[in-house]
Write a protein that holds these residues in place. Structure first.
Motif, PDB file in Angstrom:
ATOM      1  N   THR A  36      75.901  83.772 113.425  1.00 40.30           N
ATOM      2  CA  THR A  36      77.002  83.274 114.253  1.00 40.30           C
ATOM      3  C   THR A  36      77.674  82.103 113.551  1.00 40.30           C
ATOM      4  O   THR A  36      77.086  81.446 112.682  1.00 40.30           O
ATOM      5  N   ALA A  37      78.910  81.830 113.930  1.00 45.40           N
ATOM      6  CA  ALA A  37      79.621  80.684 113.361  1.00 45.40           C
ATOM      7  C   ALA A  37      78.932  79.378 113.725  1.00 45.40           C
ATOM      8  O   ALA A  37      78.915  78.431 112.927  1.00 45.40           O
ATOM      9  N   GLU A  38      78.359  79.320 114.905  1.00 44.86           N
ATOM     10  CA  GLU A  38      77.704  78.091 115.344  1.00 44.86           C
ATOM     11  C   GLU A  38      76.526  77.743 114.448  1.00 44.86           C
ATOM     12  O   GLU A  38      76.358  76.596 114.032  1.00 44.86           O
ATOM     13  N   THR A  39      75.699  78.728 114.107  1.00 48.07           N
ATOM     14  CA  THR A  39      74.559  78.454 113.231  1.00 48.07           C
ATOM     15  C   THR A  39      74.982  78.299 111.772  1.00 48.07           C
ATOM     16  O   THR A  39      74.243  77.729 110.967  1.00 48.07           O
ATOM     17  N   GLY A  40      76.158  78.787 111.425  1.00 45.61           N
ATOM     18  CA  GLY A  40      76.646  78.649 110.058  1.00 45.61           C
ATOM     19  C   GLY A  40      77.593  77.490 109.859  1.00 45.61           C
ATOM     20  O   GLY A  40      78.298  77.429 108.850  1.00 45.61           O
ATOM     21  N   THR A  41      77.602  76.528 110.791  1.00 44.97           N
ATOM     22  CA  THR A  41      78.577  75.441 110.761  1.00 44.97           C
ATOM     23  C   THR A  41      78.542  74.653 109.456  1.00 44.97           C
ATOM     24  O   THR A  41      79.591  74.330 108.881  1.00 44.97           O
ATOM     25  N   THR A  42      77.342  74.322 108.954  1.00 43.38           N
ATOM     26  CA  THR A  42      77.237  73.525 107.730  1.00 43.38           C
ATOM     27  C   THR A  42      77.903  74.235 106.557  1.00 43.38           C
ATOM     28  O   THR A  42      78.658  73.634 105.784  1.00 43.38           O
ATOM     29  N   HIS A  43      77.631  75.546 106.421  1.00 45.19           N
ATOM     30  CA  HIS A  43      78.230  76.308 105.335  1.00 45.19           C
ATOM     31  C   HIS A  43      79.747  76.444 105.536  1.00 45.19           C
ATOM     32  O   HIS A  43      80.522  76.375 104.581  1.00 45.19           O
ATOM     33  N   LEU A  44      80.170  76.644 106.784  1.00 44.33           N
ATOM     34  CA  LEU A  44      81.601  76.767 107.056  1.00 44.33           C
ATOM     35  C   LEU A  44      82.347  75.488 106.698  1.00 44.33           C
ATOM     36  O   LEU A  44      83.460  75.544 106.164  1.00 44.33           O
ATOM     37  N   ALA A  45      81.738  74.343 106.983  1.00 45.41           N
ATOM     38  CA  ALA A  45      82.391  73.074 106.644  1.00 45.41           C
ATOM     39  C   ALA A  45      82.627  72.966 105.144  1.00 45.41           C
ATOM     40  O   ALA A  45      83.695  72.528 104.699  1.00 45.41           O
ATOM     41  N   ALA A  46      81.634  73.375 104.355  1.00 44.60           N
ATOM     42  CA  ALA A  46      81.795  73.342 102.896  1.00 44.60           C
ATOM     43  C   ALA A  46      82.873  74.316 102.447  1.00 44.60           C
ATOM     44  O   ALA A  46      83.668  74.015 101.546  1.00 44.60           O
ATOM     45  N   LEU A  47      82.920  75.491 103.065  1.00 46.05           N
ATOM     46  CA  LEU A  47      83.918  76.490 102.684  1.00 46.05           C
ATOM     47  C   LEU A  47      85.330  76.032 103.022  1.00 46.05           C
ATOM     48  O   LEU A  47      86.267  76.222 102.232  1.00 46.05           O
ATOM     49  N   VAL A  48      85.508  75.424 104.192  1.00 49.74           N
ATOM     50  CA  VAL A  48      86.835  74.949 104.592  1.00 49.74           C
ATOM     51  C   VAL A  48      87.345  73.905 103.601  1.00 49.74           C
ATOM     52  O   VAL A  48      88.504  73.927 103.180  1.00 49.74           O
ATOM     53  N   GLN A  49      86.453  72.984 103.214  1.00 44.21           N
ATOM     54  CA  GLN A  49      86.864  71.964 102.252  1.00 44.21           C
ATOM     55  C   GLN A  49      87.182  72.580 100.897  1.00 44.21           C
ATOM     56  O   GLN A  49      88.203  72.280 100.277  1.00 44.21           O
ATOM     57  N   HIS A  50      86.290  73.470 100.429  1.00 40.47           N
ATOM     58  CA  HIS A  50      86.465  74.033  99.088  1.00 40.47           C
ATOM     59  C   HIS A  50      87.665  74.975  99.014  1.00 40.47           C
ATOM     60  O   HIS A  50      88.273  75.127  97.952  1.00 40.47           O
ATOM     61  N   ALA A  51      88.004  75.592 100.126  1.00 39.63           N
ATOM     62  CA  ALA A  51      89.172  76.480 100.137  1.00 39.63           C
ATOM     63  C   ALA A  51      90.447  75.727  99.803  1.00 39.63           C
ATOM     64  O   ALA A  51      91.394  76.285  99.248  1.00 39.63           O
ATOM     65  N   GLY A  52      90.444  74.436 100.129  1.00 41.43           N
ATOM     66  CA  GLY A  52      91.608  73.618  99.803  1.00 41.43           C
ATOM     67  C   GLY A  52      92.861  74.139 100.475  1.00 41.43           C
ATOM     68  O   GLY A  52      92.891  74.364 101.686  1.00 41.43           O
ATOM     69  N   TRP A  53      93.880  74.399  99.658  1.00 43.45           N
ATOM     70  CA  TRP A  53      95.203  74.761 100.168  1.00 43.45           C
ATOM     71  C   TRP A  53      95.645  76.095  99.611  1.00 43.45           C
ATOM     72  O   TRP A  53      96.817  76.427  99.647  1.00 43.45           O
ATOM     73  N   GLN A  54      94.700  76.887  99.098  1.00 45.13           N
ATOM     74  CA  GLN A  54      95.075  78.142  98.462  1.00 45.13           C
ATOM     75  C   GLN A  54      94.484  79.370  99.145  1.00 45.13           C
ATOM     76  O   GLN A  54      94.801  80.485  98.766  1.00 45.13           O
ATOM     77  N   ILE A  55      93.628  79.175 100.130  1.00 44.61           N
ATOM     78  CA  ILE A  55      93.125  80.290 100.931  1.00 44.61           C
ATOM     79  C   ILE A  55      92.694  79.718 102.274  1.00 44.61           C
ATOM     80  O   ILE A  55      92.259  78.568 102.360  1.00 44.61           O
ATOM     81  N   GLU A  56      92.838  80.510 103.325  1.00 42.74           N
ATOM     82  CA  GLU A  56      92.446  80.064 104.662  1.00 42.74           C
ATOM     83  C   GLU A  56      91.026  80.555 104.964  1.00 42.74           C
ATOM     84  O   GLU A  56      90.660  81.669 104.600  1.00 42.74           O
ATOM     85  N   VAL A  57      90.250  79.716 105.615  1.00 42.72           N
ATOM     86  CA  VAL A  57      88.914  80.091 106.069  1.00 42.72           C
ATOM     87  C   VAL A  57      88.973  80.295 107.572  1.00 42.72           C
ATOM     88  O   VAL A  57      89.392  79.400 108.315  1.00 42.72           O
ATOM     89  N   LEU A  58      88.574  81.486 108.022  1.00 41.32           N
ATOM     90  CA  LEU A  58      88.649  81.862 109.429  1.00 41.32           C
ATOM     91  C   LEU A  58      87.232  82.033 109.979  1.00 41.32           C
ATOM     92  O   LEU A  58      86.597  83.064 109.770  1.00 41.32           O
ATOM     93  N   PRO A  59      86.677  81.015 110.648  1.00 38.06           N
ATOM     94  CA  PRO A  59      85.327  81.129 111.198  1.00 38.06           C
ATOM     95  C   PRO A  59      85.257  82.214 112.270  1.00 38.06           C
ATOM     96  O   PRO A  59      86.159  82.344 113.113  1.00 38.06           O
TER      97      PRO A  59
END
Length: 618
Positions: A525-548
């Motif tokens: 679930t997105a809730e249990t994957g929050t830590t990884h999602l936070a890293a992905l959102v930051q690393h995605a920067g401004w060139q790809i969107e991360v959709l939890p």
């Protein structure tokens, strides 16, 4: 509109490549390069000594040659540093030289000679050429330390101090690139209380560097050394170089000896005098006695070369408008110099993406919070599409077979959904021809191409798909073809969560041109994957969107947005539906799959929660 400014801390090959790429853009920013060294180049170090008699011997103290390989090692080198030099004015800098290889015990002898590239006048000449290429368009502050990084509304205030005269200067910039060795970049951020996502911080803290002790001085002109130097397999020394033979020094007998990393680490705490005493007998065996004991010097490289660089090309801190890069990245490259060039180039691309995005918002290039949060809803029928749109969905994903993760819907369902929503809400269509894994045969892929073309021709806003190889990597050929067909309006779905290195995979998707990636951060679930999602959102920067995605619900969506800093979520809330036509034979009905429908009340509550959290963030 004002010209944006970018500060680059570190004038090694990664930092100077980033500056070169940024200044080569059609609308280049102002670039400030800050380095605590006395000259540009970082570990591409060439030192010139002014002797009392007027002679000026020159010594390479960093990489002795580029792209050397021991016998039998046929690892491919991209030779990016040489290709970079070809972009710059002037005669060719690099010359291929024969290297004398003294193998370790038991080393197999290859059937080809060892060669490598040396640089005329020294390795640092590449750095000088990069700076000279852009003249006064780059502000270069050498022998200057960045002491404080202050976050501002429109970027950064970088507080610097000159090591020459103590002069303090503050640079106001919109974006920041850090290219020092990874531990130094992390220390600078942590000292200024700037936090990284946990996953990224843990990964970067694992990067380790080899140490190196370099002894250099004037010796009797060496005999028996190849122009590329002697590469030694055993003992305390790893390289012995005659810089005169390499066209680096105008003075004969200018010798550099580099100690092995293991020996350097074991003897690191010893004094310069002790290190010189230990190394000198080995150096004498190659080049004889020094012409004058006073003309022998020592240099220590604490961060000589990375031992375990991370695979991703750089680390993006989206909310900070910053990128960390350098030879501690691009771990797939066999040579640190190639890794540095590649990492610096990608860092420039990522910062360029930031500047392009911010230019659309206001003239100050402010990194602000989103004015609204996007709610994407998974639907399986025209009626569900209408209900989702009516209750606040900003975007729809149409599919069928949600009980097996989703399958390609019918073209008729898409046409009706567009009619029901009156085309007010964009509809992305899932392209997945069968249940199971994501390694598709050519027949499967032909079906995917036909389906994708049909939906796009009918007016789909984009397509959602993924394609992996049999060994679980991104299938670049299949993905590239579908992304091109969709003209970039393509979403990589939750097959992403099966990939072993998500940050590196995200860089691949950026390179392939995906618009968005749907992910739960590798968790159920997105809730249990929050830590990884936070890293992905930051690393995605401004060139790809991360959709939890993954059981996003009204009770957890606000915390998810705050923790991950995402600006959109994907949800598919459903409720069971009793089908009386199947009730007479429950065992047989079970094989038909559970009957569910979209829960529009939950969609409305999600919309309300997102609006509330967006208002509180702004």
């Amino acid at each position: 509109m004002t010209t944006p400014k970018v500060a680059i801390i570190g004038a090694g090959l990664a930092g100077l490549t980033a500056a070169h790429r940024l200044l080569s853009r059609p609308s280049p920013p102002e670039v400030i390069v800050i380095d605590k060294g006395r000259r540009a180049g970082g570990r591409l170090c060439t030192r010139t000594i002014d002797l009392p008699d007027g002679r000026r011997p020159r010594f390479d103290l960093g990489p002795p040659v580029l792209y050397a390989r021991p016998p039998g090692d046929r690892t491919r080198a991209d030779a990016r540093a040489a290709a970079l030099d070809e972009e710059l004015p002037g005669p060719a800098l690099f010359t291929r030289r024969v290297v004398g290889r003294v193998g370790a015990d038991g080393e197999a002898v290859g059937d080809w000679e060892v060669t490598g590239l040396t640089a005329t006048d020294g390795m640092r000449e590449l750095a000088f050429r990069l700076i000279a290429r852009h003249g006064d368009r780059v502000t270069f502050c050498d022998h200057t330390v960045a002491e404080e990084l202050e976050r501002t509304e429109d970027g950064w205030r970088v507080h610097t101090r000159s090591l020459r005269d103590g002069l303090e200067t503050v640079f106001g910039v919109n974006a920041l690139i850090l290219t020092a060795p990874v531990p130094q970049s992390l220390e600078l951020l942590e000292r200024n209380k700037l936090t990284l996502p946990d996953e990224l911080r843990y990964a970067l803290r694992e990067v380790r560097y080899a140490r190196c002790v370099a002894l250099y001085g004037l010796f009797a002109p060496a005999t028996g050394l190849q122009p590329g130097g002697a590469w030694i397999g055993d003992g305390p020394l790893e390289w012995v170089l005659d810089n005169f033979l390499r066209n680096v020094s105008p003075v004969p007998g200018a010798v550099t000896a580099l100690a092995r990393p293991e020996w350097s680490a074991d003897h690191w705490e010893k004094s310069d005098e002790q290190l010189t005493e230990l190394l000198m007998p080995r150096v004498r065996a190659w080049v004889g006695d020094p012409l004058d004991p006073a003309h022998v010097w020592l240099h220590r490289w604490k961060w000589a070369r990375p031992l375990n660089p991370v695979r991703m090309p750089c680390a993006v801190l989206r909310d900070l408008g910053a990128v960390i890069a350098g030879d501690g990245f691009c771990g797939a490259f066999p040579d640190p110099v190639d890794a540095a060039v590649a990492s610096g180039g990608v860092a420039a691309d990522r910062i360029g993406g930031l500047l392009t995005e911010l230019a659309r918002r206001d003239t100050r290039y402010t990194v602000g919070r989103p004015r609204s949060l996007t709610l994407e809803v998974a639907v399986t029928s025209p009626q569900e599409a209408l209900a989702a749109a009516a209750n606040g969905a900003n975007r729809l994903e149409l599919s069928v077979g949600l009980e097996v993760g989703g399958l390609t819907p019918s073209l008729g369902a898409f046409r009706s959904a567009r009619t029901f929503t009156r085309e007010a809400v964009p509809i992305y269509v899932l392209i997945r021809p069968r249940a199971g894994g994501f390694a598709y045969s050519e027949t499967d892929f032909d079906v995917m191409l036909d389906d994708a073309k049909a939906f796009l021709d009918e007016g789909a806003a984009g397509i959602v798909f993924a394609a992996l190889t049999a060994d679980g990597r991104i299938h670049r050929g299949h993905c590239n073809e579908l992304v091109r067909l969709a003209r970039g309006k393509a979403v990589f779905h939750r097959a992403f969560d099966f990939l072993p290195n998500p940050l590196a995979a995200l860089d691949e998707l950026i390179e392939l041109g995906f618009e968005r990636v749907l992910t739960s951060g590798g968790a159920t679930t997105a809730e249990t994957g929050t830590t990884h999602l936070a890293a992905l959102v930051q690393h995605a920067g401004w060139q790809i969107e991360v959709l939890p995605a993954g059981r996003v619900r009204p009770e957890n969506v606000a915390d998810l947005v705050r923790a991950t800093r995402c600006d959109q979520v994907h949800a598919g809330p459903r409720r069971p539906v009793e089908d009386r036509g199947l009730a007479a034979r429950p065992l047989l009905a079970r094989a038909m799959g559970a009957t569910t429908e979209l829960d529009p009340d939950v969609v409305a509550r999600l919309r309300a929660e997102l609006d509330g959290v967006c208002e509180s963030l702004s």
